[in-house]
Design an enzyme around this catalytic site. Structure first.
Site, PDB file in Angstrom:
ATOM      1  N   SER A 159      -7.897 -21.410  81.529  1.00  0.00           N
ATOM      2  CA  SER A 159      -7.353 -21.226  80.187  1.00  0.00           C
ATOM      3  C   SER A 159      -7.986 -19.998  79.525  1.00  0.00           C
ATOM      4  O   SER A 159      -9.193 -19.826  79.545  1.00  0.00           O
ATOM      5  CB  SER A 159      -7.647 -22.476  79.369  1.00  0.00           C
ATOM      6  N   GLY A 160      -7.146 -19.154  78.964  1.00  0.00           N
ATOM      7  CA  GLY A 160      -7.644 -17.977  78.255  1.00  0.00           C
ATOM      8  C   GLY A 160      -7.848 -16.769  79.156  1.00  0.00           C
ATOM      9  O   GLY A 160      -8.295 -15.719  78.716  1.00  0.00           O
ATOM     10  N   THR A 164      -0.496 -16.054  80.234  1.00  0.00           N
ATOM     11  CA  THR A 164       0.697 -15.919  79.405  1.00  0.00           C
ATOM     12  C   THR A 164       0.937 -14.455  79.040  1.00  0.00           C
ATOM     13  O   THR A 164       2.077 -13.990  79.027  1.00  0.00           O
ATOM     14  CB  THR A 164       0.569 -16.822  78.157  1.00  0.00           C
ATOM     15  N   ASN A 215      -9.135 -20.735  74.084  1.00  0.00           N
ATOM     16  CA  ASN A 215      -8.146 -19.685  73.866  1.00  0.00           C
ATOM     17  C   ASN A 215      -7.465 -19.942  72.525  1.00  0.00           C
ATOM     18  O   ASN A 215      -7.021 -21.055  72.261  1.00  0.00           O
ATOM     19  CB  ASN A 215      -7.135 -19.753  75.029  1.00  0.00           C
ATOM     20  N   SER A 218      -3.576 -20.942  73.250  1.00  0.00           N
ATOM     21  CA  SER A 218      -3.511 -21.625  74.536  1.00  0.00           C
ATOM     22  C   SER A 218      -2.172 -22.330  74.728  1.00  0.00           C
ATOM     23  O   SER A 218      -1.734 -23.091  73.864  1.00  0.00           O
ATOM     24  CB  SER A 218      -4.650 -22.636  74.598  1.00  0.00           C
ATOM     25  N   SER A 219      -1.528 -22.075  75.859  1.00  0.00           N
ATOM     26  CA  SER A 219      -0.254 -22.751  76.130  1.00  0.00           C
ATOM     27  C   SER A 219      -0.556 -24.195  76.483  1.00  0.00           C
ATOM     28  O   SER A 219      -1.346 -24.453  77.379  1.00  0.00           O
ATOM     29  CB  SER A 219       0.470 -22.108  77.308  1.00  0.00           C
ATOM     30  N   GLY A 437      -4.170 -24.028  84.815  1.00  0.00           N
ATOM     31  CA  GLY A 437      -5.055 -24.000  85.972  1.00  0.00           C
ATOM     32  C   GLY A 437      -5.715 -25.351  86.205  1.00  0.00           C
ATOM     33  O   GLY A 437      -5.569 -26.291  85.412  1.00  0.00           O
ATOM     34  N   GLU A 439      -8.191 -28.343  86.247  1.00  0.00           N
ATOM     35  CA  GLU A 439      -9.071 -28.796  85.159  1.00  0.00           C
ATOM     36  C   GLU A 439     -10.029 -29.872  85.637  1.00  0.00           C
ATOM     37  O   GLU A 439      -9.648 -30.767  86.378  1.00  0.00           O
ATOM     38  CB  GLU A 439      -8.237 -29.351  83.987  1.00  0.00           C
TER      39      GLU A 439
END
Ligand SMILES: Nc1ncnc2c1ncn2[C@@H]1O[C@H](COP(=O)(O)OP(=O)(O)O)[C@@H](O)[C@H]1O
Ligand SMILES: [Mg+2]
Length: 686
Positions: A159-160, A164, A215, A218-219, A437, A439
């Site tokens: 994440s981050g 995206t 993030n 974050s999506s 991703g 986790e």
């Protein structure tokens, strides 16, 4: 080894299994001091230093290399170091064979994504210019004609890390060359679908992204964007598939995190008249927005995002009325969250204003809403039975209403976008996958289980693709892989998705009304305790573990069945179907109910599909699409954990792992396993 180290010697120093680029600071009286390029100092007795510990560094280009396949030593340390050298000079992209690594710069880099840069990349072959995401996008586009098959880009990273943003850059590039191709075929009409596809991003981000600790944008869902390209080269249409929106966030956020952007944007940007009509004030006044202690972020302009999302919705041909319906629903959710309960012979609504407002904005009858929130109604042989709820149950009913409203609304938005960008698919497509991703948190729930399952599947795809290529190359050169077992994660996938596998058992239990999370756990243990990839904890806890390619993860079973069933009570569903507003009614028209007599009678075939079975189906359909496509891989890397530009890559364990991580593209520490047979070529390329 020759235990003499002149000062200034460049070496690889191995600490905790990882190689650090280092310099010998001093070597005197039997003591050697090493300084790593990342600032740590290690001191060793010269006599204790083994060949394993310290290896001389092959002289290398201090500038680093464009393609790490050319590195003379290839291990996690050298990969990381090469990225680091380039990152310092703002060269965020680096190839590693056919993969591109992208290190998040956390700041705009001048000229990197300008129109002129796109033009340049669109005219040159891969490898002719410095590594760039545009070069990959261009190659992907060219391959449609070179190879006559569909193409896809798989983007991975934590994440981050920049997934995206990479997706958007690829879309932007493709949209530009799509339009270039139009100029060539003059009279060709443009539907401007390119513009619509680009404008879908602000909408999806407003509804599906949120600030998290990792993030600020974050999506909270996965997505696959497919572009249909015609023979002449322009984009004819597209399709977006979304995966697993995080619904809980609507009602609850961790400290320091926010709800979905759209709620704050609504409050910051709404015109006065509508603000009054929706009884809206400031975010601090809403339970769904004020629990986490985080309302604002200086990097986010909620007012700007509101303008942006409304403009985007106009471009996407959402009617004024539709936009209004959506905003009213969001306002309804905010007021719903403010409904509180007290105990007085069961739960009673204590804050009537919030109840009245949410009922009005959702088109519901206030008395019916009160009843549905404070008592459960069930029909038994045609007779209605009412059971009062306690305060916690009432809060849960309220939250489940809010989550269902938001989730259905999100789906509606995606559907609407899809209807706007739909086009002919008469030639070939390019798909771009931007998905969460792997986790592994302190406590992992059903969501992590699904996410990691998806990553396991993608890793399998990656392995099949990359390693079959690699092996081909090596066998051509007469080289043998020393240890190839680790590449195959098939057994772990079998444990998850085969007959009587974890998913099957979870689904089976989800269909038994009497089943509980503990009966599920018992079944899982009984069935799989001896499976090498399954971990049954030694002490009785609520966990089961899975040995994924990227490491072992413990999952907490509590709440799994409920989340997997994903039905909310029939009386709540019926309540929403009685909304005066067609918009709300339509959202729930096709939702099947939990205890519907007909569905029970019809047997398993007609049962409402569970979340995990739907996810498995959509994952399999995605894999089928990917398998018939020629893939490109983008590995996004996060240089540090502070969400900002640093002058160097942080040297936390986490980042060191990344170098090794991306040997396996999305997961595993594989440094040691990449060794080839003795005597063969040093290192391997991924
Ligand atoms: N190529 C880039 N250039 C500049 N900033 C970037 C780039 N990629 C990512 N960022 C920054 O990092 C943030 C997080 O990236 P994002 O793509 O949302 O991560 P992910 O989707 O992997 O969680 C972005 O909001 C942006 O500020
Ligand atoms: Mg994202």
């Amino acid at each position: 080894m020759d235990n003499f180290f002149p000062e200034g010697t460049r070496v690889w120093l191995k600490e905790n299994g990882q190689h650090f680029p280092s310099t010998v600071n001093s070597c005197a009286e039997g003591v050697v001091v090493f300084q790593t390029d990342y600032g740590q100092v290690f001191t060793y007795k010269q006599s204790t230093i083994t060949q394993q510990k310290v290896t001389p560094m092959h002289p290398m280009n201090e500038e680093g290399v464009d393609d790490m396949a050319a590195l003379s030593e290839l291990h996690g340390g050298s990969i990381m170091y090469n990225l680091f050298q380039r990152y310092k000079r703002n060269q965020i992209y680096t190839y590693i064979g056919s993969i591109i690594a992208s290190v998040n710069p956390y700041q705009p880099i001048a000229g990197l994504y300008e129109h002129a840069t796109m033009e340049q990349y669109s005219r040159r072959h891969l490898g002719e210019l410095p590594p760039h995401i545009f070069a990959i996008a261009n190659e992907c586009y060219r391959c449609l004609w070179k190879r006559h098959d569909n193409q896809c880009v798989l983007i991975s990273g934590e994440s981050g890390a920049g997934k995206t943003e990479s997706t958007k850059l690829i879309l932007k590039f493709l949209s530009v060359i799509s339009q270039q191709s139009l100029e060539l075929s003059l009279k060709e009409k443009t539907s401007c679908v390119e513009q619509a596809i680009l404008e879908s991003s602000p909408i999806m981000e407003a509804f599906g992204n949120a600030k998290t600790v990792y993030n600020n944008n974050s999506s909270r869902f996965g997505k696959f964007v497919q572009l249909n390209i015609c023979q002449k080269g322009n984009i004819q249409g597209g399709r977006i598939v979304d995966y697993l929106l995080e619904k809980n966030r609507v009602v609850r956020q961790n400290p320091g995190e926010r709800n979905y952007h759209i709620f704050y944007a609504l409050l910051a940007g709404l015109e006065h008249a509508e603000r009054e009509e929706f009884y809206l004030s400031v975010p601090e006044n809403y339970h769904y927005l004020n629990q986490s202690g985080c309302i604002e972020d200086k990097t986010i302009s909620d007012q700007e995002s509101f303008k942006e999302v409304i403009t985007a919705m106009e471009v996407m041909q959402f009617s004024r009325e539709e936009v209004r319906e959506v905003l009213r629903l969001l306002a309804g959710i905010l007021h719903l969250g403010n409904i509180e309960f007290i105990t007085a012979g069961g739960a009673q609504v204590s804050f009537k204003t919030a109840l009245g407002r949410s009922a009005e904005l959702l088109g519901l009858d206030p008395t019916q809403l009160t009843d549905a929130l404070t008592q459960r109604s069930m029909f038994l042989r045609g007779e209605e039975i009412l059971t009062p709820l306690n305060v916690q149950q009432a809060v849960d009913s309220r939250d489940s209403l809010a989550m269902a409203l938001y989730a259905r609304c999100f789906e509606w938005v995606i559907k609407k976008i899809n209807s706007r960008i739909k086009g002919k698919d008469d030639f070939k497509s390019i798909g771009i996958l931007d998905i969460f991703g792997f986790e592994n948190f302190e406590v992992n729930h059903f969501e992590q289980f699904n996410i990691n399952y998806a990553n396991e599947k993608l890793q399998e795809y990656f392995n099949k693709h990359i390693f079959s290529l690699e092996q081909l190359e090596y066998s051509r050169e007469g080289l043998v892989w020393e240890d190839i077992d680790w590449i195959d994660n098939g057994e772990c996938l079998d444990l998850i998705e085969k007959k009587l596998g974890l998913l099957a058992l979870i689904n089976e239990e989800s269909h038994f009304p009497q089943a509980t999370d503990s009966t599920l756990l018992e079944k899982l243990h009984n069935q799989h305790a001896n499976n090498h990839f399954y971990v049954k904890p030694r002490v009785a806890v609520n966990n089961f573990g899975v040995k994924h390619y990227a490491g072992e993860v413990q999952y907490d079973v509590r709440g799994i069945l409920e989340k997997n069933r994903d039905t909310f009570r029939d009386d709540l569903l019926n309540l929403l179907r009685e909304s005066r507003f067609d918009f709300i009614y339509d959202l729930f028209e096709h939702v099947s109910s939990r205890n519907n007599q007909d569905t029970l009678k019809c047997g398993s075939k007609h049962r409402r599909p569970t979340v995990s079975s739907q996810f498995k189906d959509s994952l399999h359909s995605l894999m089928a699409t990917l398998s018939s496509s020629n893939p490109f891989f983008v590995r996004c890397i996060k240089p540090n954990m502070q969400k900002q530009m640093h002058t160097h890559l942080d040297r936390g364990d986490q980042v060191r792992n990344q170098g090794r991580l991306f040997l396996a593209w999305s997961g595993q520490p594989v440094e040691e396993k990449l060794r080839l047979s003795p005597g063969s070529r040093q290192g391997g390329r991924v």
